[in-house]
Scaffold this motif. Structure first.
Motif, PDB file in Angstrom:
ATOM      1  N   THR A  43      47.100 -70.093  68.388  1.00  0.00           N
ATOM      2  CA  THR A  43      47.017 -70.401  69.820  1.00  0.00           C
ATOM      3  C   THR A  43      47.895 -69.511  70.685  1.00  0.00           C
ATOM      4  OG1 THR A  43      48.728 -72.092  69.526  1.00  0.00           O
ATOM      5  CG2 THR A  43      46.424 -72.800  69.412  1.00  0.00           C
ATOM      6  N   ASP A  44      49.059 -69.126  70.181  1.00  0.00           N
ATOM      7  CA  ASP A  44      50.060 -68.489  71.034  1.00  0.00           C
ATOM      8  C   ASP A  44      50.814 -67.452  70.221  1.00  0.00           C
ATOM      9  OD1 ASP A  44      52.018 -68.035  73.065  1.00  0.00           O
ATOM     10  OD2 ASP A  44      53.334 -69.485  72.083  1.00  0.00           O
ATOM     11  N   TYR A  45      51.332 -66.434  70.901  1.00  0.00           N
ATOM     12  CA  TYR A  45      52.048 -65.385  70.169  1.00  0.00           C
ATOM     13  C   TYR A  45      53.335 -65.913  69.531  1.00  0.00           C
ATOM     14  CZ  TYR A  45      53.663 -60.786  68.863  1.00  0.00           C
ATOM     15  OH  TYR A  45      54.073 -59.699  68.133  1.00  0.00           O
ATOM     16  N   ASN A  46      53.920 -66.948  70.082  1.00  0.00           N
ATOM     17  CA  ASN A  46      55.072 -67.561  69.411  1.00  0.00           C
ATOM     18  C   ASN A  46      54.702 -68.013  68.005  1.00  0.00           C
ATOM     19  OD1 ASN A  46      57.250 -67.359  71.162  1.00  0.00           O
ATOM     20  ND2 ASN A  46      56.687 -69.192  72.306  1.00  0.00           N
ATOM     21  N   VAL A  47      53.521 -68.610  67.875  1.00  0.00           N
ATOM     22  CA  VAL A  47      53.060 -69.081  66.570  1.00  0.00           C
ATOM     23  C   VAL A  47      52.746 -67.889  65.664  1.00  0.00           C
ATOM     24  CG1 VAL A  47      51.393 -70.540  65.382  1.00  0.00           C
ATOM     25  CG2 VAL A  47      52.117 -71.120  67.704  1.00  0.00           C
ATOM     26  N   VAL A  48      52.149 -66.842  66.231  1.00  0.00           N
ATOM     27  CA  VAL A  48      51.869 -65.622  65.467  1.00  0.00           C
ATOM     28  C   VAL A  48      53.160 -65.039  64.896  1.00  0.00           C
ATOM     29  CG1 VAL A  48      51.126 -63.218  65.674  1.00  0.00           C
ATOM     30  CG2 VAL A  48      49.732 -65.040  66.665  1.00  0.00           C
ATOM     31  N   ALA A  49      54.186 -64.931  65.741  1.00  0.00           N
ATOM     32  CA  ALA A  49      55.449 -64.354  65.297  1.00  0.00           C
ATOM     33  C   ALA A  49      56.086 -65.190  64.193  1.00  0.00           C
ATOM     34  CB  ALA A  49      56.404 -64.231  66.492  1.00  0.00           C
ATOM     35  N   GLN A  50      56.044 -66.509  64.350  1.00  0.00           N
ATOM     36  CA  GLN A  50      56.631 -67.391  63.345  1.00  0.00           C
ATOM     37  C   GLN A  50      55.878 -67.292  62.023  1.00  0.00           C
ATOM     38  OE1 GLN A  50      59.503 -68.984  63.789  1.00  0.00           O
ATOM     39  NE2 GLN A  50      59.433 -69.649  61.648  1.00  0.00           N
ATOM     40  N   ALA A  51      54.547 -67.217  62.118  1.00  0.00           N
ATOM     41  CA  ALA A  51      53.743 -67.103  60.893  1.00  0.00           C
ATOM     42  C   ALA A  51      54.029 -65.793  60.172  1.00  0.00           C
ATOM     43  CB  ALA A  51      52.256 -67.205  61.240  1.00  0.00           C
ATOM     44  N   ALA A  52      54.226 -64.711  60.915  1.00  0.00           N
ATOM     45  CA  ALA A  52      54.566 -63.430  60.294  1.00  0.00           C
ATOM     46  C   ALA A  52      55.922 -63.505  59.603  1.00  0.00           C
ATOM     47  CB  ALA A  52      54.554 -62.324  61.347  1.00  0.00           C
ATOM     48  N   LEU A  53      56.875 -64.156  60.244  1.00  0.00           N
ATOM     49  CA  LEU A  53      58.204 -64.303  59.645  1.00  0.00           C
ATOM     50  C   LEU A  53      58.154 -65.123  58.362  1.00  0.00           C
ATOM     51  CD1 LEU A  53      60.272 -64.950  62.905  1.00  0.00           C
ATOM     52  CD2 LEU A  53      60.472 -62.949  61.405  1.00  0.00           C
ATOM     53  N   GLN A  54      57.176 -66.026  58.268  1.00  0.00           N
ATOM     54  CA  GLN A  54      57.036 -66.857  57.073  1.00  0.00           C
ATOM     55  C   GLN A  54      56.172 -66.187  56.000  1.00  0.00           C
ATOM     56  OE1 GLN A  54      58.686 -69.722  56.561  1.00  0.00           O
ATOM     57  NE2 GLN A  54      59.682 -69.415  58.551  1.00  0.00           N
ATOM     58  N   GLY A  55      55.678 -64.974  56.276  1.00  0.00           N
ATOM     59  CA  GLY A  55      54.866 -64.270  55.296  1.00  0.00           C
ATOM     60  C   GLY A  55      53.427 -64.719  55.238  1.00  0.00           C
ATOM     61  N   GLU A  56      52.917 -65.324  56.322  1.00  0.00           N
ATOM     62  CA  GLU A  56      51.563 -65.849  56.327  1.00  0.00           C
ATOM     63  C   GLU A  56      50.511 -64.821  56.731  1.00  0.00           C
ATOM     64  OE1 GLU A  56      50.761 -68.729  55.192  1.00  0.00           O
ATOM     65  OE2 GLU A  56      52.834 -69.331  54.839  1.00  0.00           O
TER      66      GLU A  56
END
Length: 336
Positions: free
Chosen positions: A262-275
């Motif tokens: 939904t949002d780039y905040n979620v994108v960034a967090q998912a990348a940090l988690q290796g998703e």
């Protein structure tokens, strides 16, 4: 039957037995005496102080204009009703009544919704500019000492770039108050609820004037140690920046596996988690690369005005003195 007594000042006093018993005298006021005083059972009544205000002959009711402007701007009765906090039937009633009063069809109704007629387009432009003028005049009355600047901004930009810098703004301008409204929706600046907005994109939007704040620096990023071939691309609903980078890099974006968030905040967090692999906006995620949490597997870092942050105000509107101060501060921060 006796005719009613006509007082010398033009008021015809009519009474019946019920009125006499209650001590109330019914009075009919002749049109020729509008705006003057009348004698009611010995007391003076001045029509100029009546609680009901007569509308200007050529000015439609303000609620009808607000309903029309909201429907035209939001392209729908239901969205207008939510914004105005009234029912859809009330919005429709206001619009129909306005059309009847004007003698002009403002909307074409069809199964998918409503579209402005050519006359409606012209009237919408006029009404929108009128509301903007009222908003400007209202803002001009605000005291500089207690000025509040309301900014609509993407949640990701607010969290990663703007909020960490607000302390410097408070130190430089202690009398200013900044209210951030993080939202994925483009704010309607003509309505006057926001003084300015910061939008991400190419700088071309209807009804606003956009000034470049800074370009973004784009390159794919993933959690350090991840196997890229196993990861999908992490995208937002509007993935135009991925499209821009892919075209510049010769990357087949269409064929890649994707996960939409939904949002780039979620994108960034998912990348940090290796998703998955995110398109890194280095203005916001640069520190994660510097710390080694994320890695950038490609050499190409794209910087273009088509993926940039823009300071946006309502078209033709001059920002308040306080808003201008904030705009100057934003530019100085972006230049550092």
């Amino acid at each position: 039957m006796a005719f009613p007594r006509l007082a010398a000042n033009g008021a015809a006093a009519i009474s019946d037995s019920r009125a006499r018993r209650s001590g109330v005298m019914r009075t009919v006021l002749t049109p020729s005496r509008l705006g003057r005083s009348f004698e009611l059972t010995g007391a003076a009544f001045d029509l100029t102080h009546a609680s009901v205000m007569r509308s200007a002959p050529l000015l439609p009711p303000i609620p009808a204009l607000r309903a029309f402007e909201a429907v035209a701007r939001l392209r729908g009765v239901s969205r207008a009703a939510r914004e105005l906090l009234i029912t859809q039937s009330a919005v429709s009633h206001h619009v129909r009544k306005l059309e009847q009063d004007l003698g002009v069809t403002l909307f074409v109704r069809h199964a998918r919704g409503m579209d402005l007629t050519p006359a409606g387009e012209r009237y919408y432009d006029t009404v929108g500019r009128a509301f903007a003028l009222i908003a400007d005049g209202t803002a001009a009355l605000a005291s500089e000492a207690n000025a509040v600047v309301r900014i609509s901004v993407l949640p990701s930009f607010a969290a990663h770039w703007l909020a960490p810098r607000l302390g410097r703004l408070r130190k430089a301008h202690p009398t200013l108050t900044v209210e951030l409204d993080p939202s994925l929706d483009a704010a309607d600046l003509r309505a006057g609820r926001h003084d300015l907005a910061i939008r991400y994109g190419g700088g071309v939007w209807d009804g606003v004037d956009a000034t470049l704040l800074m370009t973004e620096r784009l390159t794919p990023v993933a959690k350090t140690g991840s196997t890229l071939a196993d990861l999908p691309l992490l995208i937002t609903r509007k993935a135009f920046d991925w499209t821009l980078w892919s075209a510049a890099a010769g990357f087949d974006f269409a064929a890649a596996r994707k996960v939409q968030l939904t949002d780039y905040n979620v994108v960034a967090q998912a990348a940090l988690q290796g998703e998955g692999v995110a398109l890194g906006r280095l203005r916001m995620m640069g520190s994660a690369l510097e710390q080694g949490v994320l890695t950038a597997p490609y050499d190409l870092v794209l910087e273009t005005r088509e993926a940039a942050y823009w300071i946006v105000i309502a078209s033709g509107r001059r920002p308040s003195r306080a808003a201008s101060t904030v705009i100057d501060w934003l530019r100085s921060e972006a230049a550092d």
